[in-house]
Design an enzyme around this catalytic site. Structure first.
Site: not given
Ligand code: BG6
Ligand code: MG
Length: 222
Positions: A7-9, A15, A44, A115-116, A146, A170-171
């Site tokens: 995942d990115l954010d 972010t 999120k 990432s979404a 997601k 993931e977060d």
């Protein structure tokens, strides 16, 4: 572990706080609605339009707006968000991520982004990480966001691996669900209680390492 799907954010860069600030601003200005801090967790990993729908539902105004008005509000939120991330640089990469990438490369583990966010390529560019990933899954091309597994499945496919050969990172609660339903081992960063469905949860990205990922993968496949 042959692959790692990220995942990115909230994982590569922080972010998540800018997304929530932008939604809070939109909710206040357009809907006269105060979003409780607890809503940040709920949004999120959730796509732009699904996030807005959740906010409209929370405000009890889901049926008060046309599709065009909803699209316009989503675009307005993205405007606030883009303004907030304008100044992102390499310094905004979360602790431990650069070392982790170097270690994964050393062990020839392939890396994909799942990432979404439709802003993901622009963010990777700002962070100077565009070349770090072997593939970027396009959220515009998957049927379901997601917590559905689609984007993590697309990430594994993009590096030509079976999900069972990958670790997902993931977060978000929605993101961990997505990883697990994709049939991957999940490493999560954040609150151990909230993210309990992950195979391993650490409090900060500084705890990430090739060894941690590999141990978690081996343990889960025993
Ligand atoms: C996810 C974020 O990575 O991307 C969500 O966690 C966000 O908060 C989603 O809504 C979509 O992002 P974007 O940049 O396409 O609006
Ligand atoms: Mg995230």
């Amino acid at each position: 572990m042959k692959g790692c799907v990220f995942d990115l954010d909230g994982v590569i860069t922080d972010t998540a706080k800018f997304h929530f600030a932008a939604w809070s601003q939109l909710a206040k200005e357009k809907l006269n609605l105060e979003l409780p801090a607890s809503f940040e967790t709920e949004l999120k990993g959730v796509s732009r339009i699904d996030s807005l729908n959740r906010i409209l539902k929370f405000g009890g105004v889901k049926d008060d707006y046309t599709d065009e008005q909803v699209q316009a509000m989503a675009a307005e939120k993205n405007g606030y968000y883009l303004k907030a991330i304008e100044k992102l640089t390499r310094d905004d990469i979360l602790p431990g991520i650069n070392d982790l990438i170097a270690q994964l490369k050393e062990h020839h583990v392939l890396m994909a982004l799942a990432s979404a966010s439709k802003n993901a390529p622009a963010i990777l560019e700002k962070l100077g990480l565009m070349d770090a990933f072997d593939a970027i899954a396009d959220p515009a091309k998957v049927a379901h966001g997601k917590p559905a597994p689609d984007i993590f499945l697309a990430g594994a496919a993009a590096i030509n691996l079976d999900p069972s050969e990958c670790v997902g990172v993931e977060d978000a609660v929605a993101g961990v669900q997505s990883i697990k339903d994709a049939g991957m081992v999940a490493v999560a960063v954040g609150d151990a209680h909230e993210l309990a469905k992950a195979d391993k949860v650490v409090p900060t990205t500084a705890d990430f390492s090739y060894d941690l990922f590999e141990e978690t993968y081996e343990q889960a496949h025993k």
